[in-house]
Design a protein around this motif. Structure first.
Motif, PDB file in Angstrom:
ATOM      1  N   LYS A 151       1.723   3.314  -6.455  1.00  0.00           N
ATOM      2  CA  LYS A 151       0.769   4.381  -6.755  1.00  0.00           C
ATOM      3  C   LYS A 151      -0.628   3.898  -6.420  1.00  0.00           C
ATOM      4  CE  LYS A 151       0.746   7.155 -10.311  1.00  0.00           C
ATOM      5  NZ  LYS A 151       0.761   7.636 -11.717  1.00  0.00           N
ATOM      6  N   HIS A 152      -0.853   2.615  -6.717  1.00  0.00           N
ATOM      7  CA  HIS A 152      -2.143   1.994  -6.471  1.00  0.00           C
ATOM      8  C   HIS A 152      -1.936   0.497  -6.623  1.00  0.00           C
ATOM      9  CE1 HIS A 152      -6.392   2.316  -5.829  1.00  0.00           C
ATOM     10  NE2 HIS A 152      -6.702   1.665  -6.924  1.00  0.00           N
ATOM     11  N   ASN A 153      -2.807  -0.286  -6.013  1.00  0.00           N
ATOM     12  CA  ASN A 153      -2.726  -1.722  -6.285  1.00  0.00           C
ATOM     13  C   ASN A 153      -4.123  -2.323  -6.325  1.00  0.00           C
ATOM     14  OD1 ASN A 153      -3.413  -2.070  -3.551  1.00  0.00           O
ATOM     15  ND2 ASN A 153      -1.271  -2.269  -2.939  1.00  0.00           N
ATOM     16  N   TYR A 154      -4.197  -3.514  -6.901  1.00  0.00           N
ATOM     17  CA  TYR A 154      -5.496  -4.146  -7.141  1.00  0.00           C
ATOM     18  C   TYR A 154      -5.459  -5.594  -6.682  1.00  0.00           C
ATOM     19  CZ  TYR A 154      -6.076  -0.295 -10.472  1.00  0.00           C
ATOM     20  OH  TYR A 154      -6.152   0.934 -11.062  1.00  0.00           O
ATOM     21  N   LEU A 214       0.816  -1.226   0.000  1.00  0.00           N
ATOM     22  CA  LEU A 214       0.000   0.000   0.000  1.00  0.00           C
ATOM     23  C   LEU A 214       0.850   1.276   0.000  1.00  0.00           C
ATOM     24  CD1 LEU A 214      -3.104   0.149   0.040  1.00  0.00           C
ATOM     25  CD2 LEU A 214      -2.960   0.670   2.457  1.00  0.00           C
ATOM     26  N   PRO A 215       1.846   1.375   0.867  1.00  0.00           N
ATOM     27  CA  PRO A 215       2.602   2.647   0.899  1.00  0.00           C
ATOM     28  C   PRO A 215       3.672   2.769  -0.174  1.00  0.00           C
ATOM     29  CG  PRO A 215       2.857   1.372   2.955  1.00  0.00           C
ATOM     30  CD  PRO A 215       2.285   0.474   1.931  1.00  0.00           C
TER      31      PRO A 215
END
Lengths: 556, 168
Positions: free
Chosen positions: A127-130, A123-124
């Motif tokens: 940029k984004h994750n799925y 998470l940190p």
């Protein structure tokens, strides 16, 4: 057409322009590997020694080419091994797509074998994750990951795909390569205000970072420099953006930056900062950083504006487009007094020049400059060798300096070099130290497997030099755990054991000869260069301090 | 130190609250209150945050939020053009000597009694955070058993909405 999830993953990667994927197989990505075998004529998979090497290779691929690097790992330990590589890309804003397998959806949340919440872990640092919970969203999620990785400020995006999703079937409809979001210039009113500020400046200085390379705004930046008669300097991430030999360019500034650059920047009355985030390594103490300067800060990332510095003019926008709009508002100016000041600072810098003979950092780097072709990428690890490379190597093509800046990840270099040579097809040099090399030497196996034209220049000083230097300066020369003398690793034998050519050099002449031979061979080659353990990275501005406290020689 | 109230319109997706709070934690923003709820659209959730800091902190927080792809838009509230409200549930000991005073205080604040037993009274109060603070302070004399408050929710007065704010 009806395809299984694994095939959809691979087809979508190909559709999105991915020609090379770095990775390591495992239980939860078996289906994807089965598909990779099926589509092996359209996409090349590079098996690394471990997932960290694969992530660094995807990063090096991206840094050297500008294309999004792709890495694949299995769940659990495969995924955690990616973490340092993903974080490296995140801190340096490098576009990357990381794909991980996970246990079947029915097992998620049950602590099953090799199950790990990798979207939580990353998470940190993404940029984004799925987490792909349904096969219907699989292809579009991967496309979205590619879009995000390159939109605005680039960075890594992770897609976690459970095993059952890889096995299910659904309709796959090929799509065109997704484009990153349209970029924009900064607001007109901000540009007008900034132009006024720049036009009033008598001592302008342009300071650029990695964002200049991402934006591809070198031409506009140089035109601005000519028009306002500015001096040029860069952050670590800006290295190789413009030729080192450019007459206005003073090199890198900051903690281990070039003397002329740090000092001149500190005297400027206007600093135009392009695609740089003013990290602590660049600024030192904020209270005394460029005290006389108004700051015109242009960055695509709004969160970097006024984050650490007091920006006089904060312009959020693409650098190229913003400079295009700014240039017509800039009046031609000449500042002979300022240029004379800069020339004087440069002359002073020349008096610091190390004139010793033998395998000193300067002599080593000058041999490297003589032996390598102008467009040959150089990857580095992290430590003294990295800073010597940043200070003294000469670059003439963009994207040829491949190095971990923000995260400062020892062990980056070998993966970085592999990615670079895979992306560009060019011979690549890896400059490393015995400390860093110890963290990634397993990737020599990958270099040998693919007979990559990588020359490893291993500066062996038998210590963790950068940390030791700090112990020298600030910890009473108490060398706690920074000596590697008892390791007794024979790096030449080690390289040969991996199947690479190798030799050890102890003189300037033998190094130059060996380096020419190694680069000429076009094969994996390691040169161990024996370096004195008491060599320092200078100049140095101690952490949190100002240019006035710059150390230019030991014993100051 | 100033106090700021902002509303964040986010995609109504699994894990979105974690993404927001993780950012607050890792950048050490000083959040004093946070509420999350569904909105007029099933696609979006709305997070209202109250936090302390200076103007620079506030700008950094807003800009860091905009880095998250799940964030659709952000609204900063000022005192004048905002209606804000919070709900309090408070349980106090019910005894003969305090009963009248509790009732008087509740009447003065328009607090409603929602549960009444021989040993306890639960009151509900919807008001500004300041008035709720005042009411709680008053109740401290009467042996508070439990307090639960929802945190602040805010809307701008007039027809303007959070969704008209672009993130440029």
């Amino acid at each position: 057409m009806l395809l299984c999830g694994a095939d959809i993953i691979v087809r979508t990667l190909i559709e999105q322009g991915c020609d090379t994927i770095f990775g390591y197989p495992g239980g939860q990505v078996l289906d994807i590997y089965h598909s990779l075998h099926k589509y092996r004529d359209e996409i090349r998979h590079v098996l690394t020694a471990d997932e960290q090497g694969a992530a660094h290779a995807a990063d090096g691929y991206s840094r050297s080419s500008g294309r999004t690097g792709v890495v694949l790992a299995t769940s659990g330990p495969g995924a955690t091994n990616l973490v340092t590589g993903i974080a490296t890309a995140y801190l340096d804003s490098i576009p990357m797509v990381a794909i991980t397998g996970n246990v079947a959806t029915s097992l998620i949340g049950t602590d099953s074998f090799q199950e790990l919440d990798i979207t939580g872990v990353t998470l940190p640092i993404t940029k984004h994750n799925y987490f792909v919970g349904s096969i219907e969203t699989l292809a579009d999620t991967i496309r979205e990951a590619f879009r995000l990785a390159k939109s605005g400020r680039p960075g890594p995006v992770l897609v976690d795909i459970p095993k059952d999703i890889q096995k299910q079937f659904t309709q796959y409809t090929p799509c065109a390569k997704v484009l990153p979001d349209e970029t924009f210039a900064a607001k007109e009113v901000r540009i007008t205000e900034a132009a006024e500020c720049i036009n009033q400046s008598q001592r302008p200085f342009i300071f650029f970072g990695g964002g200049l390379i991402s934006s591809g705004a070198q031409t506009e930046m140089l035109e601005l420099a000519e028009r306002i008669d500015a001096a040029l300097g860069c952050s670590f991430m800006g290295i190789s953006a413009i030729p080192t030999a450019h007459p206005r360019f003073l090199g890198m500034q900051g903690m281990h930056g070039r003397y002329a650059c740090s000092v001149a920047m500190n005297k400027a009355d206007c600093v135009i900062a392009l695609g740089t985030r003013f990290s602590d390594r660049a600024t030192g103490g904020l209270d005394t950083f460029i005290p006389k300067a108004k700051i015109v800060h242009i960055d695509i990332e709004g969160a970097e504006l006024s984050k650490t510095t007091r920006d006089t003019h904060a312009l959020r926008g693409d650098i190229k487009k913003t400079l295009e709009a700014l240039l017509p508002l800039i009046t031609k100016a000449e500042h002979p007094d300022w240029m004379q000041q800069v020339a004087d600072i440069r002359a002073e810098e020349r008096t610091h020049r190390d004139t010793r003979e033998g395998l000193t950092p300067l002599n080593i780097m000058e041999i490297v400059n003589r032996c390598r072709e102008a467009d040959m990428p150089v990857a580095t690890d992290v430590g003294q060798h990295q800073m010597w490379s940043a200070q003294m190597l000469s670059f003439s093509c963009e994207r040829t300096f491949i190095s971990s800046g923000g995260l400062g990840a020892m062990g980056y270099g070998m993966g970085g070099a592999i990615g670079s040579t895979m992306a560009t097809g060019k011979k690549t040099l890896l400059i490393t130290g015995d400390g860093s090399f110890g963290m990634n030497l397993n990737e020599l196996a990958t270099v040998v497997t693919h007979q990559l034209p990588i020359t490893v220049v291993l500066l062996n000083n038998r210590v963790l030099g950068m940390v030791r230097q700090l112990q020298d300066f600030f910890y009473d020369k108490t060398y706690s755990n920074t000596s590697l003398e008892d390791r007794r690793t024979d790096f030449v034998m080690l390289a040969k054991a991996f199947g690479a050519d190798a030799e050890r050099v102890c003189t300037v002449d033998s190094f130059e000869k060996a380096l020419k031979k190694a680069i000429g061979s076009g094969k994996p080659y390691l040169i161990e260069v024996m370096v004195d353990k008491d060599e320092y990275v200078l100049p140095m501005i101690p952490g949190g301090k100002s240019v006035s406290e710059i150390i230019t020689k030991v014993g100051d | 130190m100033n106090r700021y109230t902002i509303a964040i319109l986010v995609r109504n997706q699994f894990g979105v609250l974690n993404r927001i709070t993780s950012m607050f934690r890792r950048r050490q923003f000083n959040i004093s209150c946070l509420t999350v709820s569904e909105t007029e659209s099933a696609e979006y959730s709305r997070i209202t945050v109250l936090f302390g800091g200076d103007e620079g902190n506030k700008n950094q927080l807003v800009n860091q939020l905009y880095k998250l792809p799940d964030v659709i838009s952000i609204k900063e509230f000022d005192n004048e053009n905002t209606v804000s409200s919070e709900l309090l549930l408070i349980k106090v000991v019910n005894c003969a000597e305090n009963r009248e005073e509790i009732r008087a205080a509740a009447d003065a604040f328009n607090a409603r009694t929602v549960d009444y037993t021989k040993k306890s009274i639960v009151m509900q109060l919807t008001d500004s955070s300041r008035r709720i603070d005042d009411f709680i302070n008053l109740m401290r004399d009467f042996n508070i058993l439990e307090i639960c408050r929802t945190g602040i929710v805010s809307l701008e007065r007039g027809e303007s909405t959070i969704r008209k704010i672009t993130n440029l």
